[in-house]
Scaffold this motif. Structure first.
Motif, PDB file in Angstrom:
ATOM      1  N   UNK A  82     -45.336 -38.785   5.351  1.00 32.66           N
ATOM      2  CA  UNK A  82     -46.095 -37.655   4.823  1.00 32.66           C
ATOM      3  C   UNK A  82     -46.511 -37.976   3.390  1.00 32.66           C
ATOM      4  N   UNK A  83     -47.805 -37.838   3.103  1.00 31.45           N
ATOM      5  CA  UNK A  83     -48.302 -38.078   1.749  1.00 31.45           C
ATOM      6  C   UNK A  83     -48.949 -36.799   1.226  1.00 31.45           C
ATOM      7  N   UNK A  84     -48.953 -36.674  -0.087  1.00 37.70           N
ATOM      8  CA  UNK A  84     -49.530 -35.486  -0.691  1.00 37.70           C
ATOM      9  C   UNK A  84     -48.645 -34.273  -0.519  1.00 37.70           C
ATOM     10  N   UNK A  85     -49.224 -33.108  -0.751  1.00 36.57           N
ATOM     11  CA  UNK A  85     -48.499 -31.845  -0.640  1.00 36.57           C
ATOM     12  C   UNK A  85     -48.918 -31.137   0.643  1.00 36.57           C
ATOM     13  N   UNK A  86     -47.996 -30.947   1.584  1.00 37.65           N
ATOM     14  CA  UNK A  86     -48.329 -30.197   2.800  1.00 37.65           C
ATOM     15  C   UNK A  86     -48.797 -28.781   2.470  1.00 37.65           C
ATOM     16  N   UNK A  87     -49.742 -28.282   3.265  1.00 41.02           N
ATOM     17  CA  UNK A  87     -50.259 -26.930   3.083  1.00 41.02           C
ATOM     18  C   UNK A  87     -49.687 -26.029   4.170  1.00 41.02           C
ATOM     19  N   UNK A  88     -49.301 -24.820   3.786  1.00 39.93           N
ATOM     20  CA  UNK A  88     -48.771 -23.852   4.734  1.00 39.93           C
ATOM     21  C   UNK A  88     -49.617 -22.592   4.655  1.00 39.93           C
ATOM     22  N   UNK A 116     -48.381 -25.938  14.331  1.00 42.84           N
ATOM     23  CA  UNK A 116     -48.344 -24.481  14.449  1.00 42.84           C
ATOM     24  C   UNK A 116     -46.897 -24.030  14.626  1.00 42.84           C
ATOM     25  N   UNK A 117     -46.433 -23.209  13.676  1.00 42.61           N
ATOM     26  CA  UNK A 117     -45.056 -22.761  13.702  1.00 42.61           C
ATOM     27  C   UNK A 117     -44.058 -23.858  13.395  1.00 42.61           C
ATOM     28  N   UNK A 118     -44.516 -24.900  12.706  1.00 42.93           N
ATOM     29  CA  UNK A 118     -43.655 -26.031  12.410  1.00 42.93           C
ATOM     30  C   UNK A 118     -42.674 -25.752  11.281  1.00 42.93           C
ATOM     31  N   UNK A 119     -41.682 -26.627  11.115  1.00 45.64           N
ATOM     32  CA  UNK A 119     -40.703 -26.462  10.040  1.00 45.64           C
ATOM     33  C   UNK A 119     -41.289 -26.867   8.695  1.00 45.64           C
ATOM     34  N   UNK A 120     -40.488 -26.720   7.658  1.00 47.17           N
ATOM     35  CA  UNK A 120     -40.926 -27.140   6.336  1.00 47.17           C
ATOM     36  C   UNK A 120     -41.021 -28.663   6.289  1.00 47.17           C
ATOM     37  N   UNK A 121     -42.128 -29.138   5.784  1.00 46.81           N
ATOM     38  CA  UNK A 121     -42.374 -30.584   5.666  1.00 46.81           C
ATOM     39  C   UNK A 121     -42.608 -30.900   4.197  1.00 46.81           C
TER      40      UNK A 121
END
Length: 741
Positions: A82-88, A116-121
């Motif tokens: 994972x790169x960058x900042x994930x968006x929620x 969709x409905x995923x955990x914190x990344x």
């Protein structure tokens, strides 16, 4: 040498306007020819060819890195970082996956995924994921955001939806640190403006709501909430000015030359801020420009202000030729060019207030032609809003936010500064809300080339120094672009746009004096196609009000965008097959079967099955007839409703047919196809939709009947000229080298 640099820049910029990329052998020949011409009198042509060859090769590499066609729509297990900042947003986690690999196939270097409905990344983590992969694909509509061009400019070779996954390694590195800092910033109470502070410090705009972005767009202040060249330049200028002030007061050590130290400190601050913001393409571009300006200040001021701007343009495009596909590239360099033109040759010293006011109104005029040609919203209140917002954000909010972030380890102090920054932002947003309500933004219509050229010439004249004659006539040259009426239709003709809204429906029908919208597109969470696609398309087509919005029935894929459209422009009347299921605010009336009317010699007829037992069966059917040519819009009726329609007293035969229920196997019976006798069928759907629309059996029926199939997933928005018996125009078929056919 400047001529050669200008030619090189033109060669690099030409990529943006190519309908297709030249073959590899031709690019190799162009590069060889360019090298040989560098040592002749026509060396500018050599620079042009080299720039063009480099840009096209770079674009081809990005296209070659796209997901293989045979993997499109397949689900694979893969591993990546994972790169960058994930968006929620609304329970959907979106992030960029790099270094992805699978045992079963070769994958692109960068994949943008949604869970969709995923955990914190967190950034820096490694995951093993089951991803339904898709080749880059976007909706294509008049004057709309080009998602495919954006993906290519980011060198993202695939998108995907995560079905399952497991974390392999915890977060580490810069991405993990930035993500942790974001969580800390979002946890500090700051007048509910924590998301805006994160945007200013880290370049993460996911914490801003849709209403926030709409407000910023209406007031022309979007650039203030994303880390752009302005923020980088402000910090660099502050550090440079601090050293210069100390040197002027005699407080700077004499053994250290103040100018090189000021430039070094300013560049270091810009780079650190850039790293903090993730060092994305716009930030890298800003750092390059700051570095060249500082170099010019130290050694090359005698060459003039245009030299560093041209050199910065070349360096940015050499590092990333695909930057020219993004509107921000053109706007940032245009803004700097306007400031250089306005302030570069001034006489005397202006006060800060006069300089600020002049910068705002000249920026509004100077960027107008660029906004028009890019199809971006033009803020009428932009000069006024920026007059307040620019110094407020640059001199109050950003320093408080950065200082508060730096001092977060100090108890109370850091959080107190962030609280003050949030309060300052809250006051600003309140003021912007008042301004936006008074003067909202408007989206220009698609202009003819001659009108745009006049506007560009008018803007240039108005920006020239006060002593230059014929400046005021420049205002008259702007008027055609601002007031040009749309091309009038003839009586007995209807202009029809079947918009590309994915798995949904929105059809615009215009006569000489009237406009009707059949269905309003879907809404998925915070992505409202009514607001994001339908409204901008209507405004680009110079539709300023709707005489009628006809919602076939109340399902989300047909009526989800209705409220946004009603809020965005005047709608005189709303009719629906299911008015009781729609929001009361719409004020929808019931569809009256058998009702008909004429607008400018174009006939409209309604039908609804009175014995329907489901929402789909209740769809309000509309037929439009212009000069003997008919279009039948059927909503989501099924086989039973089709049978009832065939038995009704209704002139069913039509030249154009909207496939009932997006081509579902429960519709488009053979008897119905034979009864309509259509020559063309229109199918509206999204690629790889979960419903399997259109069903292969349905497509086979249409083709066996000799009906030509038009599919928005393959063709983009479709333009029909009803009454002229002409072929449909498909926007996706218009050549763009980055667009998959």
């Amino acid at each position: 040498m400047r001529t050669g640099m200008l030619a090189l820049a033109l060669g690099l910029l030409t990529l943006r306007f190519l309908p297709s990329l030249p073959p590899g052998w031709l690019l190799l020949a162009a590069a060889c020819a360019g090298l040989s011409l560098l040592f002749t009198r026509v060396y500018p042509l050599g620079f042009f060819l080299l720039g063009l060859a480099w840009a096209c090769n770079s674009a081809q590499w990005a296209l070659d890195d796209r997901l293989a066609p045979e993997l499109d729509g397949r689900t694979l297990w893969l591993e990546g970082r994972v790169v960058g900042l994930p968006e929620v947003s609304d329970g959907v986690v979106r992030f960029l996956l790099e270094e992805a690999h699978s045992r079963r196939a070769e994958l692109p270097k960068s994949i943008r995924v949604a869970w969709y409905g995923g955990p914190r990344v967190q950034g820096g983590e490694r995951w093993r994921l089951a991803v339904n992969l898709k080749r880059p694909h976007g909706l294509v509509n008049p004057q709309s955001f080009d998602y495919e061009a954006w993906l290519l400019a980011q060198r993202i070779g695939a998108t995907g939806t995560i079905k399952a996954g497991e974390r392999l390694t915890p977060a580490s590195g810069l991405g993990s640190w930035r993500d942790g800092l974001r969580q800390h910033l979002l946890a500090v109470p700051a007048f509910q403006r924590e998301g805006a502070i994160a945007a200013l410090v880290l370049g993460d705009g996911s914490g801003l709501s849709t209403d926030d972005w709409r407000l910023l767009q209406h007031t022309g202040t979007v650039h203030l909430m994303v880390i752009s060249g302005q923020h980088i330049a402000l910090l660099a200028g502050f550090l440079y000015g601090l050293v210069a002030l100390l040197a002027k007061l005699g407080a700077w050590p004499a053994r250290w030359p103040w100018l090189p130290c000021a430039c070094a400190l300013a560049l270091s601050g810009a780079l650190i801020y850039g790293v903090l913001a993730g060092f994305e393409v716009p930030v890298r571009r800003a750092c390059v420009m700051v570095a060249l300006v500082l170099l010019w200040r130290m050694r090359f001021r005698h060459l003039g202000a245009w030299w560093p701007l041209l050199l910065a343009l070349i360096v940015v495009l050499l590092l990333e030729p695909l930057a020219s596909l993004q509107p921000g590239f053109w706007l940032s360099f245009s803004a700097v060019a306007v400031l250089v033109l306005v302030f570069g040759g001034r006489l005397g010293v202006w006060g800060w207030w006069r300089g600020l006011t002049r910068a705002q109104w000249t920026m509004a005029i100077g960027l107008l032609p660029m906004m028009l040609i890019l199809g971006l919203p033009v803020s009428s209140s932009g000069p006024l809003a920026n007059l307040v917002a620019v110094p407020w954000v640059g001199m109050v909010v950003v320093p408080l936010a950065l200082l508060g972030t730096l001092l977060l380890p100090v108890p109370v102090v850091g959080e107190g500064l962030l609280w003050l920054a949030g309060g300052a932002l809250h006051l600003l947003f309140e003021l912007l809300g008042v301004i936006a309500e008074w003067l909202p933004a408007w989206l220009p219509s698609d202009l003819p080339l001659w009108a745009w050229l006049l506007a560009a010439a008018g803007a240039l004249l108005l920006l020239l120094p006060a002593g230059v004659p014929l400046r005021l006539p420049g205002l008259a040259l702007l008027l055609p672009a601002l007031l040009l009426p749309s091309k009038q239709l003839l009586d007995g003709r209807a202009d029809v746009w079947v918009l590309d809204v994915g798995q949904g429906l929105a059809v615009l029908v215009r006569t000489r004096e009237h406009a009707l919208l059949y269905d309003a597109g879907p809404r998925f969470g915070d992505f409202d196609t009514g607001e994001r696609i339908v409204l901008p398309s209507l405004r680009a087509l110079n539709v300023r009000h709707l005489d009628l919005m006809l919602l076939s029935h109340a399902d989300n894929d047909h009526a989800g965008g209705a409220l946004a459209i009603q809020a965005g422009m005047p709608v005189r009347r709303v009719i629906s097959g299911e008015p009781q299921r729609l929001a009361d605010a719409l004020g929808a009336e019931a569809c009256e079967s058998g009702q008909s009317w004429q607008w400018n010699e174009v006939t409209f007829r309604l039908w609804q099955w009175q014995r329907a037992s489901s929402g789909n069966q209740l769809s309000c059917v509309l037929q439009i007839e212009a000069a003997g040519e008919r279009l039948l819009l059927t909503g989501d009726i099924d086989v039973q409703a089709e049978r009832a329609l065939m038995q009704a007293d209704f002139p069913l035969a039509s030249h154009w047919l909207l496939a009932p229920h997006h081509g579902s196997r429960t519709s488009s019976s053979q008897a119905f196809i034979d009864a309509v006798e259509a020559q063309h069928v229109l199918i509206t759907r999204s690629r790889h939709n979960a419903f399997g629309h259109p069903h292969p059996q349905v497509l086979e029926r249409y083709r066996a009947a000799g009906v030509e199939v038009h599919d928005t997933a393959l063709d983009g928005a479709l333009h029909l000229r009803l009454g002229e018996h002409a072929a449909a125009r498909a926007l996706r078929r218009e050549p763009r080298f980055w667009r998959e056919k």
